[in-house]
Motif scaffolding. Structure first.
Motif, PDB file in Angstrom:
ATOM      1  N   MET A   1      11.059   3.824   4.888  1.00  0.00           N
ATOM      2  CA  MET A   1      11.179   2.390   5.090  1.00  0.00           C
ATOM      3  C   MET A   1      11.325   1.645   3.772  1.00  0.00           C
ATOM      4  O   MET A   1      10.976   0.497   3.650  1.00  0.00           O
ATOM      5  CB  MET A   1      10.005   1.842   5.885  1.00  0.00           C
ATOM      6  N   THR A   2      11.930   2.279   2.763  1.00  0.00           N
ATOM      7  CA  THR A   2      12.024   1.633   1.460  1.00  0.00           C
ATOM      8  C   THR A   2      12.938   0.424   1.469  1.00  0.00           C
ATOM      9  O   THR A   2      12.874  -0.389   0.560  1.00  0.00           O
ATOM     10  CB  THR A   2      12.528   2.614   0.394  1.00  0.00           C
ATOM     11  N   GLU A   3      13.832   0.289   2.470  1.00  0.00           N
ATOM     12  CA  GLU A   3      14.678  -0.882   2.492  1.00  0.00           C
ATOM     13  C   GLU A   3      13.856  -2.156   2.663  1.00  0.00           C
ATOM     14  O   GLU A   3      14.331  -3.244   2.382  1.00  0.00           O
ATOM     15  CB  GLU A   3      15.722  -0.767   3.621  1.00  0.00           C
ATOM     16  N   SER A   4      12.614  -2.035   3.126  1.00  0.00           N
ATOM     17  CA  SER A   4      11.754  -3.195   3.331  1.00  0.00           C
ATOM     18  C   SER A   4      10.725  -3.364   2.224  1.00  0.00           C
ATOM     19  O   SER A   4       9.880  -4.239   2.307  1.00  0.00           O
ATOM     20  CB  SER A   4      11.028  -3.064   4.680  1.00  0.00           C
ATOM     21  N   TYR A   5      10.792  -2.539   1.198  1.00  0.00           N
ATOM     22  CA  TYR A   5       9.831  -2.657   0.106  1.00  0.00           C
ATOM     23  C   TYR A   5      10.028  -3.967  -0.637  1.00  0.00           C
ATOM     24  O   TYR A   5      11.158  -4.421  -0.850  1.00  0.00           O
ATOM     25  CB  TYR A   5      10.003  -1.503  -0.875  1.00  0.00           C
ATOM     26  N   ALA A   6       8.917  -4.555  -1.053  1.00  0.00           N
ATOM     27  CA  ALA A   6       8.979  -5.729  -1.905  1.00  0.00           C
ATOM     28  C   ALA A   6       9.426  -5.315  -3.303  1.00  0.00           C
ATOM     29  O   ALA A   6       9.316  -4.146  -3.678  1.00  0.00           O
ATOM     30  CB  ALA A   6       7.610  -6.407  -1.951  1.00  0.00           C
ATOM     31  N   PRO A   7       9.941  -6.243  -4.102  1.00  0.00           N
ATOM     32  CA  PRO A   7      10.349  -5.894  -5.472  1.00  0.00           C
ATOM     33  C   PRO A   7       9.220  -5.224  -6.235  1.00  0.00           C
ATOM     34  O   PRO A   7       8.042  -5.543  -6.064  1.00  0.00           O
ATOM     35  CB  PRO A   7      10.716  -7.250  -6.074  1.00  0.00           C
ATOM     36  N   ALA A   8       9.602  -4.287  -7.111  1.00  0.00           N
ATOM     37  CA  ALA A   8       8.618  -3.431  -7.785  1.00  0.00           C
ATOM     38  C   ALA A   8       7.668  -4.199  -8.693  1.00  0.00           C
ATOM     39  O   ALA A   8       6.585  -3.711  -9.000  1.00  0.00           O
ATOM     40  CB  ALA A   8       9.340  -2.354  -8.595  1.00  0.00           C
ATOM     41  N   GLY A   9       8.059  -5.403  -9.141  1.00  0.00           N
ATOM     42  CA  GLY A   9       7.194  -6.154 -10.039  1.00  0.00           C
ATOM     43  C   GLY A   9       6.236  -7.099  -9.354  1.00  0.00           C
ATOM     44  O   GLY A   9       5.386  -7.707 -10.015  1.00  0.00           O
ATOM     45  N   THR A  10       6.333  -7.234  -8.021  1.00  0.00           N
ATOM     46  CA  THR A  10       5.423  -8.110  -7.291  1.00  0.00           C
ATOM     47  C   THR A  10       4.156  -7.353  -6.917  1.00  0.00           C
ATOM     48  O   THR A  10       4.137  -6.124  -6.891  1.00  0.00           O
ATOM     49  CB  THR A  10       6.090  -8.633  -6.013  1.00  0.00           C
ATOM     50  N   LEU A  11       3.103  -8.101  -6.601  1.00  0.00           N
ATOM     51  CA  LEU A  11       1.856  -7.444  -6.221  1.00  0.00           C
ATOM     52  C   LEU A  11       2.054  -6.568  -4.995  1.00  0.00           C
ATOM     53  O   LEU A  11       1.614  -5.406  -4.974  1.00  0.00           O
ATOM     54  CB  LEU A  11       0.766  -8.482  -5.960  1.00  0.00           C
ATOM     55  N   LEU A  12       2.724  -7.096  -3.968  1.00  0.00           N
ATOM     56  CA  LEU A  12       2.929  -6.287  -2.765  1.00  0.00           C
ATOM     57  C   LEU A  12       3.761  -5.053  -3.082  1.00  0.00           C
ATOM     58  O   LEU A  12       3.455  -3.947  -2.617  1.00  0.00           O
ATOM     59  CB  LEU A  12       3.610  -7.113  -1.676  1.00  0.00           C
ATOM     60  N   GLY A  13       4.806  -5.213  -3.880  1.00  0.00           N
ATOM     61  CA  GLY A  13       5.631  -4.064  -4.239  1.00  0.00           C
ATOM     62  C   GLY A  13       4.867  -3.010  -5.009  1.00  0.00           C
ATOM     63  O   GLY A  13       5.050  -1.810  -4.796  1.00  0.00           O
ATOM     64  N   LEU A  14       3.990  -3.437  -5.898  1.00  0.00           N
ATOM     65  CA  LEU A  14       3.166  -2.492  -6.658  1.00  0.00           C
ATOM     66  C   LEU A  14       2.207  -1.746  -5.742  1.00  0.00           C
ATOM     67  O   LEU A  14       2.025  -0.525  -5.870  1.00  0.00           O
ATOM     68  CB  LEU A  14       2.387  -3.239  -7.740  1.00  0.00           C
ATOM     69  N   LEU A  15       1.586  -2.465  -4.813  1.00  0.00           N
ATOM     70  CA  LEU A  15       0.639  -1.834  -3.895  1.00  0.00           C
ATOM     71  C   LEU A  15       1.359  -0.896  -2.935  1.00  0.00           C
ATOM     72  O   LEU A  15       0.850   0.184  -2.606  1.00  0.00           O
ATOM     73  CB  LEU A  15      -0.128  -2.896  -3.119  1.00  0.00           C
ATOM     74  N   GLN A  16       2.526  -1.284  -2.462  1.00  0.00           N
ATOM     75  CA  GLN A  16       3.289  -0.407  -1.576  1.00  0.00           C
ATOM     76  C   GLN A  16       3.611   0.926  -2.257  1.00  0.00           C
ATOM     77  O   GLN A  16       3.601   1.976  -1.615  1.00  0.00           O
ATOM     78  CB  GLN A  16       4.595  -1.089  -1.166  1.00  0.00           C
ATOM     79  N   ARG A  17       3.887   0.867  -3.543  1.00  0.00           N
ATOM     80  CA  ARG A  17       4.234   2.064  -4.303  1.00  0.00           C
ATOM     81  C   ARG A  17       3.014   2.828  -4.803  1.00  0.00           C
ATOM     82  O   ARG A  17       3.144   3.921  -5.349  1.00  0.00           O
ATOM     83  CB  ARG A  17       5.129   1.665  -5.482  1.00  0.00           C
ATOM     84  N   GLY A  18       1.834   2.247  -4.667  1.00  0.00           N
ATOM     85  CA  GLY A  18       0.617   2.917  -5.110  1.00  0.00           C
ATOM     86  C   GLY A  18       0.464   2.983  -6.610  1.00  0.00           C
ATOM     87  O   GLY A  18      -0.241   3.842  -7.124  1.00  0.00           O
ATOM     88  N   ARG A  19       1.086   2.059  -7.310  1.00  0.00           N
ATOM     89  CA  ARG A  19       1.010   2.096  -8.768  1.00  0.00           C
ATOM     90  C   ARG A  19      -0.332   1.577  -9.262  1.00  0.00           C
ATOM     91  O   ARG A  19      -0.933   0.666  -8.683  1.00  0.00           O
ATOM     92  CB  ARG A  19       2.136   1.267  -9.392  1.00  0.00           C
ATOM     93  N   GLY A  20      -0.772   2.138 -10.381  1.00  0.00           N
ATOM     94  CA  GLY A  20      -2.019   1.686 -10.973  1.00  0.00           C
ATOM     95  C   GLY A  20      -1.986   0.232 -11.352  1.00  0.00           C
ATOM     96  O   GLY A  20      -2.999  -0.480 -11.258  1.00  0.00           O
ATOM     97  N   LEU A  21      -0.829  -0.257 -11.778  1.00  0.00           N
ATOM     98  CA  LEU A  21      -0.706  -1.665 -12.141  1.00  0.00           C
ATOM     99  C   LEU A  21      -1.011  -2.575 -10.956  1.00  0.00           C
ATOM    100  O   LEU A  21      -1.505  -3.696 -11.124  1.00  0.00           O
ATOM    101  CB  LEU A  21       0.705  -1.932 -12.677  1.00  0.00           C
ATOM    102  N   GLY A  22      -0.734  -2.110  -9.748  1.00  0.00           N
ATOM    103  CA  GLY A  22      -1.063  -2.905  -8.567  1.00  0.00           C
ATOM    104  C   GLY A  22      -2.554  -3.095  -8.415  1.00  0.00           C
ATOM    105  O   GLY A  22      -3.028  -4.191  -8.115  1.00  0.00           O
ATOM    106  N   ALA A  23      -3.316  -2.019  -8.619  1.00  0.00           N
ATOM    107  CA  ALA A  23      -4.777  -2.123  -8.519  1.00  0.00           C
ATOM    108  C   ALA A  23      -5.328  -3.032  -9.610  1.00  0.00           C
ATOM    109  O   ALA A  23      -6.236  -3.842  -9.374  1.00  0.00           O
ATOM    110  CB  ALA A  23      -5.405  -0.738  -8.603  1.00  0.00           C
ATOM    111  N   LEU A  24      -4.790  -2.918 -10.817  1.00  0.00           N
ATOM    112  CA  LEU A  24      -5.247  -3.767 -11.923  1.00  0.00           C
ATOM    113  C   LEU A  24      -4.923  -5.233 -11.663  1.00  0.00           C
ATOM    114  O   LEU A  24      -5.733  -6.120 -11.948  1.00  0.00           O
ATOM    115  CB  LEU A  24      -4.584  -3.305 -13.225  1.00  0.00           C
ATOM    116  N   THR A  25      -3.751  -5.488 -11.121  1.00  0.00           N
ATOM    117  CA  THR A  25      -3.349  -6.862 -10.829  1.00  0.00           C
ATOM    118  C   THR A  25      -4.175  -7.440  -9.691  1.00  0.00           C
ATOM    119  O   THR A  25      -4.613  -8.598  -9.739  1.00  0.00           O
ATOM    120  CB  THR A  25      -1.852  -6.915 -10.484  1.00  0.00           C
TER     121      THR A  25
END
Length: 417
Positions: A1-25
């Protein structure tokens, strides 16, 4: 379902991708709760077999002190087998949440997908947390249910569940045929696809590699021309570097599956002169937004080290934007091999990553800076954490302190964007 992913630099996009920066933000964003709950309600994983999110989300809920009512609502409304909410609550219980534990126990008593939840918690929770649910399980188990025979609960309670016979069918070939017979079958244009697949199966299980296979590889595609026959990749893997000369020709083929087999060989065994072919494939993956598989080219480029320096910008883009979090550690490893400078922020961020493998990279390489040792202690002491990460964090903390670097927080939040 990546066509519905939020942009990688937004909070939702970071959390969807499971990036550490999302948790920090999220830790500094008072509006983060809805984004966290959205990721609990919707399983955004690109590959549910290997992409990890449950611990990541459980930690967000716990560390942000978010109410669990929306998670319980997601559990009750989930149409799948207990779903993501069940796994998150299961971890939170291990982390000390009585509310999470009781929510799942109540679901086992009354919920629709109680069976998979019971089997899962019986594998991960202490016996005393679920042992008293035996009578509930017996009463609820119906003729239409499909329990897992080897689940801990049934064995502990002495409830017999029939085990299905899942032995693979034997290949329809003579006993222990010689390689010459197998190659003859593979070279025969009139042989059926099943018969040729059986020949590959037997060849794959022979002890020694078979170089005579190499000239036949371009003919080992399926009837529709879309894929290689089963086990072509495995047989080529046994040949190792012997396949490289032929693989260079395959990699240039217009037949997609054949080109991919060639590139896979070059990624594993190629030389510096093969770096442009690997990089070109990675560029095609980026243009097509192909998220499953680029790590193989990244690993090949990383193996070539400084000879693949031109891949750095693309590797950084994949690391930042891929939704397939399982592949993210491969991009970081490739960056470290090709251009190791400037990865302090990436390693530090990885201490908060959803993937255990990424956290291990962070434990091993994050610089000594404010907050890093605190995070290492957090990983070491968290009962929800994977054992290997806890052990590595403990070993790092017990070792000598490394040379200090300057501040971490804001530098990590800048990331590699």
């Amino acid at each position: 379902m990546t066509e519905s992913y939020a942009p990688a630099g937004t909070l939702l996009g970071l959390l969807q991708r499971g990036r550490g920066l999302g948790a920090l933000t999220a830790a500094e964003d008072p509006t983060a709760a809805e984004a966290v709950y959205a990721c609990v309600r919707t399983d955004w994983r690109w590959d549910r077999l290997v992409d990890e999110r449950h611990l990541y989300l459980a930690r967000l809920l716990r560390d942000l002190a978010l109410p669990l009512d929306p998670v319980a609502d997601a559990l009750a409304g989930d149409e799948e087998d207990g779903g993501q909410a069940a796994r998150v609550l299961e971890l939170l219980a291990l982390g000390g949440s009585d509310e999470a534990r009781e929510t799942l126990r109540a679901y086992i008593r009354e919920g629709e997908h109680w069976l998979s939840v019971l089997e899962s918690v019986s594998e991960r929770w202490p016996v005393e947390w679920w042992e008293d649910l035996r009578d509930v399980a017996r009463a609820r188990l119906g003729a239409d249910d499909d329990p897992t025979p080897w689940a801990r609960a049934w064995e502990h309670w002495g409830i017999s569940i029939p085990r299905p016979d899942r032995r693979p069918p034997e290949p329809h070939l003579p006993t222990a045929p010689a390689n010459a017979e197998l190659l003859a079958i593979l070279a025969d244009p009139t042989a059926s696809e099943d018969r040729r697949s059986d020949a590959l199966y037997v060849l794959y299980h022979h002890r020694d590699p078979e170089p005579g296979l190499l000239p036949l590889v371009p003919s080992l595609g399926t009837a529709d021309g879309e894929h290689s026959l089963p086990l072509v990749t495995g047989v080529l893997r046994k040949l190792g570097a012997h396949a490289v000369p032929a693989a260079r020709d395959w990699a240039a083929s217009d037949t997609r599956w054949l080109a991919w087999e060639g590139l896979r060989v070059l990624a594993a065994h190629g030389e510096p002169r093969d770096a442009p072919a690997l990089l070109a494939e990675l560029e095609r993956d980026w243009a097509r937004r192909t998220w499953c598989g680029p790590m193989i080219m990244a690993q090949g480029l990383g193996r070539l080290g400084l000879d693949a320096a031109g891949a750095v910008p693309l590797l950084r883009r994949f690391w930042v934007r891929t939704p397939h979090s399982y592949e993210r550690p491969a991009y970081l490893r490739a960056l470290a091999a090709v251009d190791p400078a400037g990865l302090d922020e990436a390693y530090t961020e990885s201490l908060w990553d959803c993937q255990a493998e990424a956290r291990l990279l962070g434990v091993g390489h994050a610089p000594e800076r404010p907050g890093v040792r605190t995070r290492l202690a957090y990983l070491r002491d968290d009962p929800m954490e994977a054992p290997e990460v806890r052990e590595a964090a403990g070993a790092r903390l017990a070792g000598p302190t490394r040379g200090a670097a300057n501040g971490a927080g804001e530098a990590v939040r800048r990331g590699l964007e």
